[in-house]
Design a protein around this motif. Structure first.
Motif, PDB file in Angstrom:
ATOM      1  N   GLN A 327       1.107  -1.419   0.125  1.00 22.21           N
ATOM      2  CA  GLN A 327      -0.019   0.191  -0.232  1.00 22.21           C
ATOM      3  C   GLN A 327       1.271   1.651   0.036  1.00 22.21           C
ATOM      4  OE1 GLN A 327      -3.121   0.160   2.632  1.00 22.21           O
ATOM      5  NE2 GLN A 327      -2.968  -2.161   3.000  1.00 22.21           N
ATOM      6  N   LEU A 328       1.847   1.247   0.728  1.00 23.36           N
ATOM      7  CA  LEU A 328       3.146   2.832   1.020  1.00 23.36           C
ATOM      8  C   LEU A 328       3.365   2.567  -0.286  1.00 23.36           C
ATOM      9  CD1 LEU A 328       4.278   4.319   2.548  1.00 23.36           C
ATOM     10  CD2 LEU A 328       5.865   2.843   2.793  1.00 23.36           C
ATOM     11  N   GLN A 329       4.088   1.897  -0.568  1.00 20.69           N
ATOM     12  CA  GLN A 329       4.624   1.850  -2.477  1.00 20.69           C
ATOM     13  C   GLN A 329       3.516   2.732  -3.589  1.00 20.69           C
ATOM     14  OE1 GLN A 329       7.714   1.364  -3.284  1.00 20.69           O
ATOM     15  NE2 GLN A 329       8.941   0.120  -1.985  1.00 20.69           N
ATOM     16  N   ALA A 330       2.418   2.050  -3.351  1.00 23.38           N
ATOM     17  CA  ALA A 330       1.165   2.604  -4.097  1.00 23.38           C
ATOM     18  C   ALA A 330       1.146   3.649  -3.571  1.00 23.38           C
ATOM     19  CB  ALA A 330       0.262   1.132  -3.936  1.00 23.38           C
ATOM     20  N   LYS A 331       0.475   4.179  -2.617  1.00 21.00           N
ATOM     21  CA  LYS A 331       0.836   6.032  -2.482  1.00 21.00           C
ATOM     22  C   LYS A 331       1.841   6.548  -3.090  1.00 21.00           C
ATOM     23  CE  LYS A 331      -2.244   4.690   1.454  1.00 21.00           C
ATOM     24  NZ  LYS A 331      -3.033   6.174   1.294  1.00 21.00           N
ATOM     25  N   ILE A 332       3.628   6.348  -2.542  1.00 22.50           N
ATOM     26  CA  ILE A 332       4.519   6.777  -3.608  1.00 22.50           C
ATOM     27  C   ILE A 332       4.361   7.201  -4.865  1.00 22.50           C
ATOM     28  CG2 ILE A 332       6.781   6.503  -3.357  1.00 22.50           C
ATOM     29  CD1 ILE A 332       6.589   5.310  -0.935  1.00 22.50           C
ATOM     30  N   ALA A 333       4.378   6.015  -5.471  1.00 18.13           N
ATOM     31  CA  ALA A 333       3.748   6.415  -7.002  1.00 18.13           C
ATOM     32  C   ALA A 333       2.601   6.925  -7.122  1.00 18.13           C
ATOM     33  CB  ALA A 333       3.803   4.681  -7.170  1.00 18.13           C
ATOM     34  N   GLU A 334       1.653   7.032  -6.639  1.00 16.56           N
ATOM     35  CA  GLU A 334       0.690   7.769  -7.385  1.00 16.56           C
ATOM     36  C   GLU A 334       1.007   8.749  -6.859  1.00 16.56           C
ATOM     37  OE1 GLU A 334      -4.448   8.702  -5.523  1.00 16.56           O
ATOM     38  OE2 GLU A 334      -3.005   6.768  -4.781  1.00 16.56           O
ATOM     39  N   ARG A 335       1.346   9.657  -5.435  1.00 14.84           N
ATOM     40  CA  ARG A 335       2.262  10.711  -4.985  1.00 14.84           C
ATOM     41  C   ARG A 335       3.205  10.911  -5.904  1.00 14.84           C
ATOM     42  NH1 ARG A 335      -0.107  15.306  -3.216  1.00 14.84           N
ATOM     43  NH2 ARG A 335       1.951  16.640  -2.633  1.00 14.84           N
ATOM     44  N   ILE A 376       9.769  10.539  -4.348  1.00 16.32           N
ATOM     45  CA  ILE A 376      10.089  10.311  -2.834  1.00 16.32           C
ATOM     46  C   ILE A 376      10.243   8.956  -2.964  1.00 16.32           C
ATOM     47  CG2 ILE A 376       8.756   9.820  -0.740  1.00 16.32           C
ATOM     48  CD1 ILE A 376       6.348  11.478  -1.127  1.00 16.32           C
ATOM     49  N   VAL A 377      11.606   8.697  -2.121  1.00 12.28           N
ATOM     50  CA  VAL A 377      12.267   7.497  -2.992  1.00 12.28           C
ATOM     51  C   VAL A 377      11.619   7.272  -1.485  1.00 12.28           C
ATOM     52  CG1 VAL A 377      14.249   6.357  -2.573  1.00 12.28           C
ATOM     53  CG2 VAL A 377      13.700   8.434  -3.525  1.00 12.28           C
ATOM     54  N   CYS A 378      11.532   5.538  -1.410  1.00 11.53           N
ATOM     55  CA  CYS A 378      11.206   4.004  -0.176  1.00 11.53           C
ATOM     56  C   CYS A 378      12.559   3.362   0.041  1.00 11.53           C
ATOM     57  CB  CYS A 378      10.480   3.854  -0.404  1.00 11.53           C
ATOM     58  SG  CYS A 378       9.761   2.461   1.670  1.00 11.53           S
ATOM     59  N   THR A 379      13.145   3.499   1.505  1.00 12.75           N
ATOM     60  CA  THR A 379      14.792   2.862   1.479  1.00 12.75           C
ATOM     61  C   THR A 379      14.308   1.595   2.479  1.00 12.75           C
ATOM     62  OG1 THR A 379      16.197   4.345   1.068  1.00 12.75           O
ATOM     63  CG2 THR A 379      16.868   3.130   1.852  1.00 12.75           C
ATOM     64  N   LEU A 380      13.996   0.358   1.964  1.00 13.39           N
ATOM     65  CA  LEU A 380      14.278  -0.775   3.199  1.00 13.39           C
ATOM     66  C   LEU A 380      15.115  -1.133   3.535  1.00 13.39           C
ATOM     67  CD1 LEU A 380      11.565  -2.168   3.695  1.00 13.39           C
ATOM     68  CD2 LEU A 380      11.811  -3.939   2.261  1.00 13.39           C
ATOM     69  N   ASP A 381      15.085  -1.326   5.041  1.00  9.41           N
ATOM     70  CA  ASP A 381      16.496  -1.575   6.005  1.00  9.41           C
ATOM     71  C   ASP A 381      15.596  -2.948   6.602  1.00  9.41           C
ATOM     72  OD1 ASP A 381      18.089  -2.513   7.469  1.00  9.41           O
ATOM     73  OD2 ASP A 381      18.398  -0.808   9.034  1.00  9.41           O
ATOM     74  N   GLU A 382      16.048  -3.701   6.101  1.00  9.88           N
ATOM     75  CA  GLU A 382      16.348  -5.720   5.990  1.00  9.88           C
ATOM     76  C   GLU A 382      16.438  -5.815   7.260  1.00  9.88           C
ATOM     77  OE1 GLU A 382      14.122  -7.520   3.521  1.00  9.88           O
ATOM     78  OE2 GLU A 382      14.176  -6.492   1.741  1.00  9.88           O
ATOM     79  N   GLU A 383      17.146  -5.612   7.548  1.00  6.36           N
ATOM     80  CA  GLU A 383      17.603  -5.722   9.073  1.00  6.36           C
ATOM     81  C   GLU A 383      16.561  -6.192   9.977  1.00  6.36           C
ATOM     82  OE1 GLU A 383      21.284  -5.785  12.285  1.00  6.36           O
ATOM     83  OE2 GLU A 383      21.631  -5.578   9.946  1.00  6.36           O
ATOM     84  N   ALA A 384      16.717  -4.139  10.657  1.00  5.64           N
ATOM     85  CA  ALA A 384      15.605  -4.096  10.843  1.00  5.64           C
ATOM     86  C   ALA A 384      13.827  -4.944  10.580  1.00  5.64           C
ATOM     87  CB  ALA A 384      15.739  -1.999  10.563  1.00  5.64           C
TER      88      ALA A 384
END
Length: 538
Positions: A327-335, A376-384
């Motif tokens: 959902q977050l990725q879709a909102k980022i793409a829309e924005r 807007i860029v989304c960075t994902l911390d896999e360890e976190a």
């Protein structure tokens, strides 16, 4: 005249219309007609006719007050023992009305007065005309009698079970107000998600089987752990229990509560929070691989720690987290698309909105949102993210009950019994009894209102059990009769009024149909009933 059924050896009985007369001081009988070949319903009608049930009847019938609903609920109240402990005073009868009306109607005292006009309150409950002020006065009386009533109902429960409870369940909930004038209303942690509304906190104590034993109302800003002390008082002083195990949800039974329980000789079962579990992992008291087993136990500081992972919950939490990320990725793409096509759009405003969204959906621990140029860029911390998912489906129980009295599997099962309290709360707040909205200001009346709901809950539980025995549950049969269905069906049982040639109305009790008869039989009632005063069965 009367109907006589005469045995006829191997043939069906002869049905005769007869009359008795005297001849020379001797009683004689003669047959007027042979009704053997009549349809059964015509025979029944003739039988009622000769009994005089249709005397002075003009042939027209009109419906009157509903008697089936209160009749059935009064029977259940008698079975539970509520009628007995309330007594026979005027306030007692009004409170019984409030309890039954809470089940069948809900709403305020004023609306209950209007509802009463459609039901046979006087005939079934022995209560004549009253208004909302009378009901408020009845609540005042009930508040002063609550401890006595709880104690007597508890004693009846112990007698029925054959022994005092060895385990009690305790949980709290909150209920909000639309107004701001209640003496107990405060702003606090609102479990209903109603921000900006004052509330009260309700603590419900039940037996192991979920049977309500006592209820207490606290100010809306009362912390859950501080309510435990009042429950200890109820168990020790009001009920006279010398030894029991209290089961409370995570965060409910904390250090002070544990010490207070221990001082009275009581024991406890509770769950620890995620923060406490992570602390134990950090200190080496627990290891992550312990959660991979179905159920295991660790001793720490003379306490037993029961480690458990619910695989179903773990899978659900993982899917929920992935859905939120999608959902977050879709909102980022829309924005980003919107900002790209609009020179006047603010990229920073969109970033702030999505950062708030990620925080509210508990993604900010492993998701970072930044601006690159105007995108807007989304960075994902896999360890976190892995750390965030570490305790999915995991819970840790703590108890001071010795292993010789209760093994780990039993401790886990008893903790999960708290679902019974949660189910009671759902019944009281939303699904059936509708404790909200609360149209009261005084503290004692508010407490009495909640107590009315608890007593209504006891009746509702008996109602459900009786119907389940006869009709099954909706889980097994979607067409099974529920309490709601039963009340609708019983609502069709009304007085019938006939009018004689002089224009005078005469009340009658109708016979229930097949469904109504089964419902009444399920709760221990059967027809024909003897009507009140001059009310006659037709």
């Amino acid at each position: 005249m009367y109907i006589a059924r005469v045995p006829n050896r191997k043939s069906r009985p002869a049905i005769l219309l007869r009359e008795s007369y005297r001849e020379g001081g001797k009683v004689c009988t003669r047959t007027i007609a042979n009704l053997t070949n009549w349809a059964p319903e015509r025979v029944v009608a003739m039988e009622r006719l000769v009994k005089g049930e249709f005397d002075d009847w003009s042939g027209e019938m009109t419906s009157g007050e509903i008697f089936g609903v209160l009749l059935a609920l009064k029977q259940l109240a008698d079975q539970v023992g509520i009628t007995r402990v309330l007594g026979s005073a005027a306030e007692s009868k009004l409170n019984l009305f409030l309890i039954l009306a809470r089940i069948a109607h809900g709403g305020s005292r004023l609306s209950a007065v209007r509802w009463a006009k459609q039901h046979t309150v006087a005939d079934v409950l022995g209560v004549e005309g009253f208004d909302e002020d009378d009901l408020y006065a009845a609540l005042d009386w009930l508040a002063s009698q609550q401890e006595r009533i709880e104690r007597e109902l508890y004693q009846a429960y112990v007698k029925e079970q054959g022994q005092p409870p060895v385990l009690v369940l305790y949980d709290v909930t909150s209920s909000y107000f639309e107004g701001e004038c209640n003496e107990l209303g405060q702003y606090g942690y609102n479990r209903d998600g109603k921000r900006g509304k004052q509330q009260i906190v309700i603590g419900l104590l039940t037996a192991e089987d979920g049977e309500p034993l006592a209820v207490r109302v606290f100010e809306g800003n009362t912390a859950d752990p501080t309510t435990v002390a009042s429950q200890i008082t109820i168990l020790k002083e009001q009920f006279g229990i010398a030894e029991v195990v209290m089961v409370g949800d995570r965060g409910m039974i904390k250090a002070k509560g544990k010490a207070a329980l221990s001082a009275e000789g009581f024991r406890y079962i509770t769950a620890l929070t995620d923060a406490q579990i992570r602390t134990f992992l950090k200190e080496g008291v627990l290891q992550t691989d312990l959660f991979d087993t179905h159920l295991c136990e660790v001793e720490h500081d003379d306490k037993r720690l029961i480690v458990r992972r619910n695989e179903t919950v773990r899978v659900r939490e993982r899917r929920r987290r992935e859905d939120k990320l999608a959902q977050l990725q879709a909102k980022i793409a829309e924005r980003n698309a919107f900002v790209k096509n609009s020179r006047r759009a603010s990229a920073a405003a969109g970033l702030a909105t999505l950062q708030r969204w990620a925080k509210s959906h508990k993604l900010s621990a492993f998701v970072t949102l930044t601006l690159k140029e105007r995108a807007i860029v989304c960075t994902l911390d896999e360890e976190a993210k892995a750390q965030d998912a570490l305790l999915d489906g995991c819970y840790l129980l703590e108890t001071d009950v010795p292993l010789t009295l209760m093994d780990a599997k039993t401790v886990d099962a008893r903790y999960r019994d708290l679902q019974k309290v949660e189910r009671n709360f759902r019944t009281v707040k939303t699904t059936f009894l509708e404790i909200r909205p609360i149209f009261l200001r005084k503290a004692e009346r508010t407490k009495a209102h909640v107590f009315v709901a608890m007593l209504a809950l006891k009746i509702t539980r008996r109602f459900e059990a009786d119907l389940h025995r006869t009709f099954g549950s909706t889980e097994d049969d979607p067409a099974a009769i529920t309490p709601d269905d039963a009340l609708v069906a019983l609502g069709r049982l009304t007085y019938l009024y006939s009018t004689d040639r002089n224009g005078q109305r005469h009340p009658h009790l109708p016979r229930p149909d097949e469904q109504q008869a089964k419902i009444l039989e399920a709760i221990g009632l059967s027809f024909p009933l003897k009507p009140k005063a001059d009310k006659r069965a037709v």
